[in-house]
Write a protein that holds these residues in place. Sequence first.
Motif, PDB file in Angstrom:
ATOM      1  N   LYS A 303      95.781  63.546  64.131  1.00  0.00           N
ATOM      2  CA  LYS A 303      96.652  64.741  64.251  1.00  0.00           C
ATOM      3  C   LYS A 303      97.990  64.499  63.535  1.00  0.00           C
ATOM      4  O   LYS A 303      98.521  65.364  62.801  1.00  0.00           O
ATOM      5  N   ARG A 304      98.570  63.304  63.746  1.00  0.00           N
ATOM      6  CA  ARG A 304      99.860  62.972  63.103  1.00  0.00           C
ATOM      7  C   ARG A 304      99.714  62.946  61.596  1.00  0.00           C
ATOM      8  O   ARG A 304     100.580  63.443  60.859  1.00  0.00           O
ATOM      9  N   LYS A 305      98.575  62.400  61.118  1.00  0.00           N
ATOM     10  CA  LYS A 305      98.344  62.356  59.677  1.00  0.00           C
ATOM     11  C   LYS A 305      98.229  63.753  59.094  1.00  0.00           C
ATOM     12  O   LYS A 305      98.729  64.055  57.996  1.00  0.00           O
ATOM     13  N   THR A 306      97.580  64.628  59.837  1.00  0.00           N
ATOM     14  CA  THR A 306      97.447  66.016  59.348  1.00  0.00           C
ATOM     15  C   THR A 306      98.817  66.668  59.219  1.00  0.00           C
ATOM     16  O   THR A 306      99.113  67.392  58.242  1.00  0.00           O
ATOM     17  N   GLN A 307      99.685  66.444  60.209  1.00  0.00           N
ATOM     18  CA  GLN A 307     101.044  67.018  60.152  1.00  0.00           C
ATOM     19  C   GLN A 307     101.824  66.464  58.955  1.00  0.00           C
ATOM     20  O   GLN A 307     102.499  67.208  58.224  1.00  0.00           O
ATOM     21  N   LEU A 308     101.727  65.128  58.756  1.00  0.00           N
ATOM     22  CA  LEU A 308     102.456  64.514  57.640  1.00  0.00           C
ATOM     23  C   LEU A 308     101.925  65.019  56.296  1.00  0.00           C
ATOM     24  O   LEU A 308     102.694  65.271  55.332  1.00  0.00           O
ATOM     25  N   ALA A 330     105.372  57.048  48.589  1.00  0.00           N
ATOM     26  CA  ALA A 330     104.971  56.874  50.015  1.00  0.00           C
ATOM     27  C   ALA A 330     103.479  57.045  50.183  1.00  0.00           C
ATOM     28  O   ALA A 330     102.825  56.302  50.932  1.00  0.00           O
ATOM     29  N   LEU A 331     102.913  58.051  49.460  1.00  0.00           N
ATOM     30  CA  LEU A 331     101.467  58.273  49.575  1.00  0.00           C
ATOM     31  C   LEU A 331     100.693  57.079  49.034  1.00  0.00           C
ATOM     32  O   LEU A 331      99.666  56.658  49.610  1.00  0.00           O
ATOM     33  N   ALA A 332     101.193  56.542  47.884  1.00  0.00           N
ATOM     34  CA  ALA A 332     100.504  55.389  47.313  1.00  0.00           C
ATOM     35  C   ALA A 332     100.569  54.206  48.266  1.00  0.00           C
ATOM     36  O   ALA A 332      99.576  53.457  48.458  1.00  0.00           O
ATOM     37  N   SER A 333     101.743  53.996  48.884  1.00  0.00           N
ATOM     38  CA  SER A 333     101.881  52.878  49.843  1.00  0.00           C
ATOM     39  C   SER A 333     100.960  53.078  51.041  1.00  0.00           C
ATOM     40  O   SER A 333     100.293  52.160  51.512  1.00  0.00           O
ATOM     41  N   GLU A 334     100.903  54.319  51.546  1.00  0.00           N
ATOM     42  CA  GLU A 334     100.027  54.598  52.699  1.00  0.00           C
ATOM     43  C   GLU A 334      98.567  54.439  52.314  1.00  0.00           C
ATOM     44  O   GLU A 334      97.744  53.935  53.115  1.00  0.00           O
ATOM     45  N   ALA A 335      98.245  54.885  51.074  1.00  0.00           N
ATOM     46  CA  ALA A 335      96.850  54.736  50.661  1.00  0.00           C
ATOM     47  C   ALA A 335      96.478  53.277  50.581  1.00  0.00           C
ATOM     48  O   ALA A 335      95.362  52.859  50.956  1.00  0.00           O
ATOM     49  N   ARG A 336      97.414  52.447  50.026  1.00  0.00           N
ATOM     50  CA  ARG A 336      97.140  51.010  49.950  1.00  0.00           C
ATOM     51  C   ARG A 336      96.960  50.416  51.355  1.00  0.00           C
ATOM     52  O   ARG A 336      96.048  49.614  51.614  1.00  0.00           O
ATOM     53  N   LEU A 337      97.894  50.821  52.250  1.00  0.00           N
ATOM     54  CA  LEU A 337      97.786  50.314  53.631  1.00  0.00           C
ATOM     55  C   LEU A 337      96.473  50.757  54.297  1.00  0.00           C
ATOM     56  O   LEU A 337      95.820  49.993  55.007  1.00  0.00           O
ATOM     57  N   GLU A 338      96.138  52.035  54.037  1.00  0.00           N
ATOM     58  CA  GLU A 338      94.894  52.539  54.651  1.00  0.00           C
ATOM     59  C   GLU A 338      93.675  51.802  54.094  1.00  0.00           C
ATOM     60  O   GLU A 338      92.719  51.472  54.828  1.00  0.00           O
ATOM     61  N   TYR A 339      93.726  51.538  52.774  1.00  0.00           N
ATOM     62  CA  TYR A 339      92.616  50.810  52.159  1.00  0.00           C
ATOM     63  C   TYR A 339      92.488  49.425  52.765  1.00  0.00           C
ATOM     64  O   TYR A 339      91.383  48.983  53.128  1.00  0.00           O
TER      65      TYR A 339
END
Length: 611
Positions: A303-308, A330-339
């Motif tokens: 839910k938090r990810k959808t809001q962001l 920020a998206l690239a950093s989050e994508a790296r973290l998520e990966y």
Amino acid sequence: MFLKRIELQGFKSFADRTVLQFDQGVTGIVGPNGCGKSNINDAIRWVLGEQSTKSLRSGTAMSDIIFSGSEVRKPVNLASVSLVFDNTQRIFATDFDEVEITRVIRRNRDAQYLINRTPCRLKDVTDLVMDTGLGRDSLSIITQGNISSFADAKPEDRRSLFEEAAGVAKYKKRKKTSLAKLEATQANLERLQDILDELERQLGPLEKQAEKARRYISLRDELSSIEITVLADEIGSLKEQVSQLEQDIDHSRIQEGRMSEDIQRKEASVADLRRETTELDSRILELQKQYAANLQERVSLEKRKTQLDEQRRRLLESGSDEDRRSQLQALASEARLEYEDRLDRLNSLEQTRQETEKNLADLRQKQEVLQKERSTASNRLQDLQRRQDTVTAMLRQPYTHQQGVNAVMKARQSLQGIEGTAAALLQPKEGMGSAVNAALGGAVFNIITTDEQCARGAIRFLKRNRSGRATFLPMSVCRPRFPKKDQETIAQAAPGAVGWAADLVDCKDRYRNVRDRLLGNIFVCDTLEHANETARRLKYGIKIVTLDGDIVHTGGSMTGGSQKQGSSLLTLQDEQRQLEKRAADAQTAVQELSRSLAPLESQVQQVQEEP
């Protein structure tokens, strides 16, 4: 000899009891016409056996002489006349000084003769007065008609009167009787000759039949010999089978011991598996709780990810270049973290999968082990149950090989005083069956009876039906046999002493004398070595048996070796009790293994259903 008195009652005109007393010198009875003088003469002739109603002037039936009544008197139902004679000169062939002859008749024509008030026959009266001149047709009694008939009679008719008066009639009558007997004897001889002739005609066929009977007996004996030979061969074959079965039983016992040890080891393993199963259940519960918390956190994060994501999309569409660059970084950093996070999760899940597969393999292996153990325990239980059925069937017919005992016990309802066999009446305590069986020996099949008469009746039954032989022990002659005080003290103090055999059985109070008679002076030890030592101390004066059934006889001889299982009712009962316990233990083991297997199966199913 002279007539002393006449007693009349109910005879013709003498309705009441009338007694006429005759003393010395009386020559006649006088009276007017119709007073009954002739009736007295008829009464005398009637008592002496006159059977003609015409001669007695009484009508058509003998019952007509009974007083039939008058206008003022009722009829009576009985006529009785008694003649009393003086026999002091022993004219009558009797030892009584006074002879009383009586004749009685009733309305129902029931007649009776009595001599001195003792019932007798007319023949007895006739024989008594024969040759005394008192016959009913003798010259001592002469009526008016007799005088005229005597005067007009032919010489040959007068001859009979003279013979009667001279006493010759008795001998002529005896001669006539003897001639009749001779004629009957001659007729019997002729019939005997006819029978002899007939038997001579039958002698030839009977000789042929006798020859056939002798041949039949010879063939029957030959057949019996052949049957005995066949039975002997069958018995030998059966003995070999029994020996093989005994070896199989010994082998089964060894396997039983090994299986008992395996079961104990497996029971310990099952206990460890239960503890491990409990620990695994606790761990699964914790993992399930952790999984639920992670799932809830995942939903919140999504839910938090959808809001962001929505906020970033607006900034990228309407924001400045700086804002878009910042958001893209920020998206690239989050994508790296998520990966990296998903890669870690993938590695963790792979490791978890491997651990789960390993746990599943371990659980399946444990499941297979428990299933095999349960199958083994079930097979053991089935073997015990089959043996129980066999022992139960043997207990229903424990005397199959004792023909005489079997016949008596089957017919005990029709025989008197059959209490039962010694084996049935004496119940050994637990574990003492072999010892008591050895102590009783052949007496185990003794049939207990109430008394000697009942035993004789049972023996007659066996002889009559050719049902074999049996030994009977009447309770009425049973006397207990106990050891001496010094022998009792020495035996109880010996090593390995168990006790006196009589104390190792239970029975009803009324059979205590039987128990003490058969077992009162027999001692039981635990082993053969201790039995030998005890016998030596007792100077071999007491029979001693062991728990295994070995025997040290009085005098020192010993009997022992391998025993046949189920050879008597006592060992069968002991084996049945042991089988019941072992079957119960095996049943409990199967149930315990089933209960242990159920959670493992549930756990395996749960692990298989996990994603």
